[in-house]
Scaffold this motif. Structure first.
Motif, PDB file in Angstrom:
ATOM      1  N   GLN A  96       9.223 -44.466  -3.984  1.00  0.00           N
ATOM      2  CA  GLN A  96       7.937 -44.179  -3.331  1.00  0.00           C
ATOM      3  C   GLN A  96       7.075 -45.441  -3.265  1.00  0.00           C
ATOM      4  O   GLN A  96       6.432 -45.715  -2.239  1.00  0.00           O
ATOM      5  CB  GLN A  96       7.207 -43.074  -4.106  1.00  0.00           C
ATOM      6  CG  GLN A  96       7.935 -41.741  -4.062  1.00  0.00           C
ATOM      7  CD  GLN A  96       7.354 -40.736  -5.041  1.00  0.00           C
ATOM      8  OE1 GLN A  96       7.107 -41.052  -6.203  1.00  0.00           O
ATOM      9  NE2 GLN A  96       7.141 -39.511  -4.582  1.00  0.00           N
ATOM     10  N   TRP A  99       8.313 -47.676  -0.603  1.00  0.00           N
ATOM     11  CA  TRP A  99       7.972 -47.166   0.742  1.00  0.00           C
ATOM     12  C   TRP A  99       6.541 -47.565   1.132  1.00  0.00           C
ATOM     13  O   TRP A  99       6.264 -47.843   2.285  1.00  0.00           O
ATOM     14  CB  TRP A  99       8.158 -45.647   0.782  1.00  0.00           C
ATOM     15  CG  TRP A  99       9.328 -45.192   1.595  1.00  0.00           C
ATOM     16  CD1 TRP A  99       9.296 -44.290   2.633  1.00  0.00           C
ATOM     17  CD2 TRP A  99      10.713 -45.576   1.474  1.00  0.00           C
ATOM     18  NE1 TRP A  99      10.559 -44.120   3.156  1.00  0.00           N
ATOM     19  CE2 TRP A  99      11.439 -44.890   2.459  1.00  0.00           C
ATOM     20  CE3 TRP A  99      11.399 -46.441   0.621  1.00  0.00           C
ATOM     21  CZ2 TRP A  99      12.826 -45.041   2.635  1.00  0.00           C
ATOM     22  CZ3 TRP A  99      12.767 -46.599   0.781  1.00  0.00           C
ATOM     23  CH2 TRP A  99      13.452 -45.905   1.775  1.00  0.00           C
ATOM     24  N   VAL A 104       6.872 -48.262   5.193  1.00  0.00           N
ATOM     25  CA  VAL A 104       8.030 -47.705   5.902  1.00  0.00           C
ATOM     26  C   VAL A 104       7.664 -46.581   6.882  1.00  0.00           C
ATOM     27  O   VAL A 104       8.081 -46.622   8.035  1.00  0.00           O
ATOM     28  CB  VAL A 104       9.094 -47.212   4.892  1.00  0.00           C
ATOM     29  CG1 VAL A 104      10.251 -46.550   5.629  1.00  0.00           C
ATOM     30  CG2 VAL A 104       9.595 -48.369   4.042  1.00  0.00           C
ATOM     31  N   PRO A 105       6.869 -45.589   6.482  1.00  0.00           N
ATOM     32  CA  PRO A 105       6.703 -44.433   7.383  1.00  0.00           C
ATOM     33  C   PRO A 105       5.912 -44.760   8.646  1.00  0.00           C
ATOM     34  O   PRO A 105       5.014 -45.599   8.644  1.00  0.00           O
ATOM     35  CB  PRO A 105       5.917 -43.430   6.528  1.00  0.00           C
ATOM     36  CG  PRO A 105       6.092 -43.875   5.134  1.00  0.00           C
ATOM     37  CD  PRO A 105       6.222 -45.365   5.192  1.00  0.00           C
ATOM     38  N   GLY A 108       6.129 -40.071   9.633  1.00  0.00           N
ATOM     39  CA  GLY A 108       6.353 -39.600   8.277  1.00  0.00           C
ATOM     40  C   GLY A 108       7.257 -38.392   8.127  1.00  0.00           C
ATOM     41  O   GLY A 108       7.739 -38.136   7.023  1.00  0.00           O
ATOM     42  N   CYS A 110      10.291 -37.613   8.756  1.00  0.00           N
ATOM     43  CA  CYS A 110      11.658 -37.804   8.238  1.00  0.00           C
ATOM     44  C   CYS A 110      11.691 -38.441   6.864  1.00  0.00           C
ATOM     45  O   CYS A 110      12.734 -38.464   6.213  1.00  0.00           O
ATOM     46  CB  CYS A 110      12.452 -38.692   9.188  1.00  0.00           C
ATOM     47  SG  CYS A 110      11.937 -40.425   9.116  1.00  0.00           S
ATOM     48  N   GLN A 111      10.552 -38.999   6.423  1.00  0.00           N
ATOM     49  CA  GLN A 111      10.600 -39.935   5.296  1.00  0.00           C
ATOM     50  C   GLN A 111      10.834 -39.267   3.940  1.00  0.00           C
ATOM     51  O   GLN A 111      11.342 -39.902   3.019  1.00  0.00           O
ATOM     52  CB  GLN A 111       9.318 -40.767   5.254  1.00  0.00           C
ATOM     53  CG  GLN A 111       9.128 -41.631   6.492  1.00  0.00           C
ATOM     54  CD  GLN A 111      10.175 -42.725   6.654  1.00  0.00           C
ATOM     55  OE1 GLN A 111      10.805 -43.129   5.680  1.00  0.00           O
ATOM     56  NE2 GLN A 111      10.363 -43.199   7.875  1.00  0.00           N
ATOM     57  N   MET A 114      14.442 -39.213   3.733  1.00  0.00           N
ATOM     58  CA  MET A 114      14.941 -40.588   3.589  1.00  0.00           C
ATOM     59  C   MET A 114      14.808 -41.054   2.137  1.00  0.00           C
ATOM     60  O   MET A 114      15.728 -41.654   1.569  1.00  0.00           O
ATOM     61  CB  MET A 114      14.157 -41.537   4.506  1.00  0.00           C
ATOM     62  CG  MET A 114      14.302 -41.286   5.990  1.00  0.00           C
ATOM     63  SD  MET A 114      15.919 -41.766   6.599  1.00  0.00           S
ATOM     64  CE  MET A 114      15.639 -41.523   8.380  1.00  0.00           C
ATOM     65  N   MET A 115      13.659 -40.778   1.525  1.00  0.00           N
ATOM     66  CA  MET A 115      13.451 -41.206   0.129  1.00  0.00           C
ATOM     67  C   MET A 115      14.394 -40.476  -0.828  1.00  0.00           C
ATOM     68  O   MET A 115      14.882 -41.064  -1.796  1.00  0.00           O
ATOM     69  CB  MET A 115      11.986 -40.986  -0.273  1.00  0.00           C
ATOM     70  CG  MET A 115      11.052 -42.011   0.321  1.00  0.00           C
ATOM     71  SD  MET A 115       9.361 -41.910  -0.322  1.00  0.00           S
ATOM     72  CE  MET A 115       8.698 -40.646   0.762  1.00  0.00           C
ATOM     73  N   CYS A 147      15.524 -40.560  12.401  1.00  0.00           N
ATOM     74  CA  CYS A 147      14.119 -40.935  12.483  1.00  0.00           C
ATOM     75  C   CYS A 147      13.777 -41.131  13.954  1.00  0.00           C
ATOM     76  O   CYS A 147      14.234 -42.089  14.578  1.00  0.00           O
ATOM     77  CB  CYS A 147      13.851 -42.219  11.695  1.00  0.00           C
ATOM     78  SG  CYS A 147      12.145 -42.792  11.888  1.00  0.00           S
ATOM     79  N   SER A 151      12.251 -46.078  12.455  1.00  0.00           N
ATOM     80  CA  SER A 151      11.815 -46.924  11.336  1.00  0.00           C
ATOM     81  C   SER A 151      12.993 -47.454  10.509  1.00  0.00           C
ATOM     82  O   SER A 151      12.809 -47.833   9.356  1.00  0.00           O
ATOM     83  CB  SER A 151      10.872 -46.131  10.424  1.00  0.00           C
ATOM     84  OG  SER A 151      11.580 -45.079   9.789  1.00  0.00           O
ATOM     85  N   ILE A 155      13.216 -48.906   6.655  1.00  0.00           N
ATOM     86  CA  ILE A 155      13.916 -48.120   5.624  1.00  0.00           C
ATOM     87  C   ILE A 155      14.887 -49.016   4.849  1.00  0.00           C
ATOM     88  O   ILE A 155      14.990 -48.953   3.623  1.00  0.00           O
ATOM     89  CB  ILE A 155      14.645 -46.925   6.269  1.00  0.00           C
ATOM     90  CG1 ILE A 155      13.623 -45.888   6.752  1.00  0.00           C
ATOM     91  CG2 ILE A 155      15.634 -46.290   5.286  1.00  0.00           C
ATOM     92  CD1 ILE A 155      14.192 -44.823   7.671  1.00  0.00           C
TER      93      ILE A 155
END
Ligand code: FES
Ligand code: FES
Length: 172
Positions: A96, A99, A104-105, A108, A110-111, A114-115, A147, A151, A155
């Motif tokens: 986190q 990120w 990154v986001p 947001g 999808c994030q 992703m994380m 995404c 991004s 990522i």
């Protein structure tokens, strides 16, 4: 009534055993760090960790949890604290923090997934290459993590930064 473990807490749920975990988390338990994208195991927005493995919460019925704990992005700080032998969580898991550091986001949505996917990867492979990260996000699950904002470059940077933070034991 069943009992599931979510982010380190036992939670009683009324939903029938065939209810997808996504709906139980969001609608019954109020855990919002899991998102609805496609509902068909095709995008990764709903990913959570079941034990140490990513699953798609939109197609995983709660009967399939088999006693394994669920971790959403909300529970990553506590997960990291436990792994470091600390009693209480800091504010952020290294993934986190990375990120945020790497901005990154974009939208947001999808994030969260992703994380979760990057956390799964780094717990198994602390020093991934670009290729390892790409494969984790594209070929290791039921489908690629998608995404719509594009991004992906950020990522990749976020995953490398998170790996460094985890090696240094930071962010908890
Ligand atoms: S919402 Fe579950 S994979 Fe898209
Ligand atoms: S940040 Fe918008 S879909 Fe990925």
């Amino acid at each position: 009534m069943s009992t599931i473990v979510v982010n380190g807490q036992q939670r009683k749920v009324k939903a029938s055993p065939d209810t997808p975990l996504l709906y139980v988390l969001r609608n019954e338990l109020g855990v919002m760090g899991v998102k609805f994208g496609c509902g068909l195991a095709q995008c990764g927005a709903c990913s959570v960790l079941l034990g140490d493995e990513e699953v798609r919460a939109c197609v995983t019925p709660i009967s399939a949890l088999e006693g394994k704990p669920v971790t959403t992005v909300d529970g990553l700080p506590q997960r990291w604290a436990s792994q470091k032998g600390k009693m209480s969580a800091g504010t952020l898991h290294p993934v986190q923090q990375a990120w945020i550091d790497e901005q990154v986001p974009q939208c947001g949505i999808c994030q969260f997934g992703m994380m979760i996917k990057v956390t799964e990867l780094l717990e198994a492979n602390p020093k991934p290459t670009d290729q390892d990260i790409r494969e984790a996000l594209t070929t290791s699950g039921p489908s690629p993590h998608l995404c719509r904002c594009g991004s992906y470059a950020a990522i990749l940077e976020g995953a490398h930064r998170a790996a460094k933070l985890m090696m240094q034991g930071e962010s908890a």
